[in-house]
Design an enzyme around this catalytic site. Sequence first.
Site, PDB file in Angstrom:
ATOM      1  N   HIS A 170     106.044  37.762  68.212  1.00 36.79           N
ATOM      2  CA  HIS A 170     105.330  38.800  69.341  1.00 36.79           C
ATOM      3  C   HIS A 170     104.589  38.279  70.327  1.00 36.79           C
ATOM      4  O   HIS A 170     104.640  38.514  71.411  1.00 36.79           O
ATOM      5  CB  HIS A 170     104.583  39.647  68.354  1.00 36.79           C
ATOM      6  CG  HIS A 170     103.569  40.718  68.937  1.00 36.79           C
ATOM      7  ND1 HIS A 170     104.318  41.896  69.514  1.00 36.79           N
ATOM      8  CD2 HIS A 170     102.352  40.905  69.295  1.00 36.79           C
ATOM      9  CE1 HIS A 170     103.448  42.664  70.150  1.00 36.79           C
ATOM     10  NE2 HIS A 170     102.326  42.192  69.963  1.00 36.79           N
ATOM     11  N   ASP A 212     110.255  39.918  66.853  1.00 32.96           N
ATOM     12  CA  ASP A 212     108.801  40.502  66.957  1.00 32.96           C
ATOM     13  C   ASP A 212     108.546  41.480  65.710  1.00 32.96           C
ATOM     14  O   ASP A 212     109.275  42.439  65.302  1.00 32.96           O
ATOM     15  CB  ASP A 212     108.621  41.299  68.100  1.00 32.96           C
ATOM     16  CG  ASP A 212     107.242  42.001  68.172  1.00 32.96           C
ATOM     17  OD1 ASP A 212     106.386  41.915  67.492  1.00 32.96           O
ATOM     18  OD2 ASP A 212     106.935  42.718  69.369  1.00 32.96           O
ATOM     19  N   SER A 251     102.106  43.350  74.670  1.00 29.95           N
ATOM     20  CA  SER A 251     101.718  43.980  73.348  1.00 29.95           C
ATOM     21  C   SER A 251     101.125  45.159  73.944  1.00 29.95           C
ATOM     22  O   SER A 251     101.706  46.026  74.783  1.00 29.95           O
ATOM     23  CB  SER A 251     100.793  42.938  72.600  1.00 29.95           C
ATOM     24  OG  SER A 251     100.478  43.913  71.265  1.00 29.95           O
TER      25      SER A 251
END
Length: 445
Positions: free
Chosen positions: A391, A357, A263
């Site tokens: 994600h 994601d 991330s």
Amino acid sequence: MVASAGAVLRASGLRRWGFLPRTPKLWAGARGSATVSLEPAGGCAWDEPVRISVRGLAPGQPVTLRASLRDERGALFRAHARYRADDRGLLDLARAPALGGSFVGLEPMGLLWALEPEKPLLRLVKRDVQTPFAVELEVLDGHEPDAGRLLGRALHARHFLRPGVRRVPVRAGRVRGTLFLPPEPGPFPGIVDIYGVGSGLLEYRASLLAGKGFAVMALAYHNYEDLPKGLEILHLEYFEEAVNYLLDHPQVKGPGVGLLGSSKGGELCLSMASFLKGITASVIINGSVANVGGTLHYKDEILPPVGLDTNRMRVTKDGLADILDVLNSPLEGADQKSFIPVERAESAFLFLVGLDDHNWKSEFYANEASKRLQAHGREQPQIICYPMAGHYIEPPYFPMCQASLHTLVGGPVIWGGEPRAHAMAQMDAWKQLQTFFHKHLGGEK
């Protein structure tokens, strides 16, 4: 150090280790209790599989298996599945498919990766790697929702520090983190591990990876101790100091180190590899190729944050935000200035991408990074895409987080993913990143 069974019980808040006393007869021809067997019996590392079987059932007996654990803050996570014993009264999850529940089919580790929070919008993380998670396994007669009495119970300890792995808090200059060193004589390949927004200092990925022969430093960069609370301004010199700390450590072999980030952490690793020296291999898990959230400074250079438009945010039928399209494209207009200059990097790259994601467009970012690298004569990066993965691609057997609070958004967002596909992605990604680091950092396979 591996915790004792007593420590497991204290950590879990449960009173008994093993099985309940015999219960009244619940199935024609069956004993009133069943034996839950776990292999390995003494617990294992979180990223390792456990074989679960139940003995003492009647032939063909329907049962429900339930798994539960509480995190350090008391949040409860649960999963269940319905099974049927074989003609010998044995249930082996490595051979018997689940007939329904939290998952279906032959999924020996489904009771872990299918765990869901009792309260919504929670993500399972390990905050103290020095204690294990205690997973309670229960066997009930019959199939939920009509399952009957409890037939058996066991506790399973899942550790985050393998025996001999050393945990060393790092407070060197401005650097705040924790270094994990394998038990064998060094030096070892070195890796800096960075998580996303709001994480503070998460150590569990680093501690598990150290058990694979790497010296791994979990690095905090905001919202921890005396570090800045926000992300409005980040200075890459801080991360340079962390890289140099690892390069200078006597237990770390050179000439370069690896970076592992997910991330926002993946985005930062991309910037580190682009601006800093001494980076040999970088694994980017669902990271952005543009600077996001705040201004990034390094010496006399500044990367502004990519622009955004909250009007592009959608709301799901459950009232959760879908922010996939909020960020502007870093290929257009003034937002091109936010594009991380990856062409400067001397690192090898591995991009691990969840194709579902919903935090941002990870596949697009990985492909654009690849185009930029190749356009400047750099080595083509390795890109591995996982269909229906979301994600948060974590070490194996962590349950998928479907939605939780987003620090920058200030509310709950969806992260994407389908639980089983996400679980399979995590198992493969864990192997892929280790192979990549061993190859480029000179470790032993």
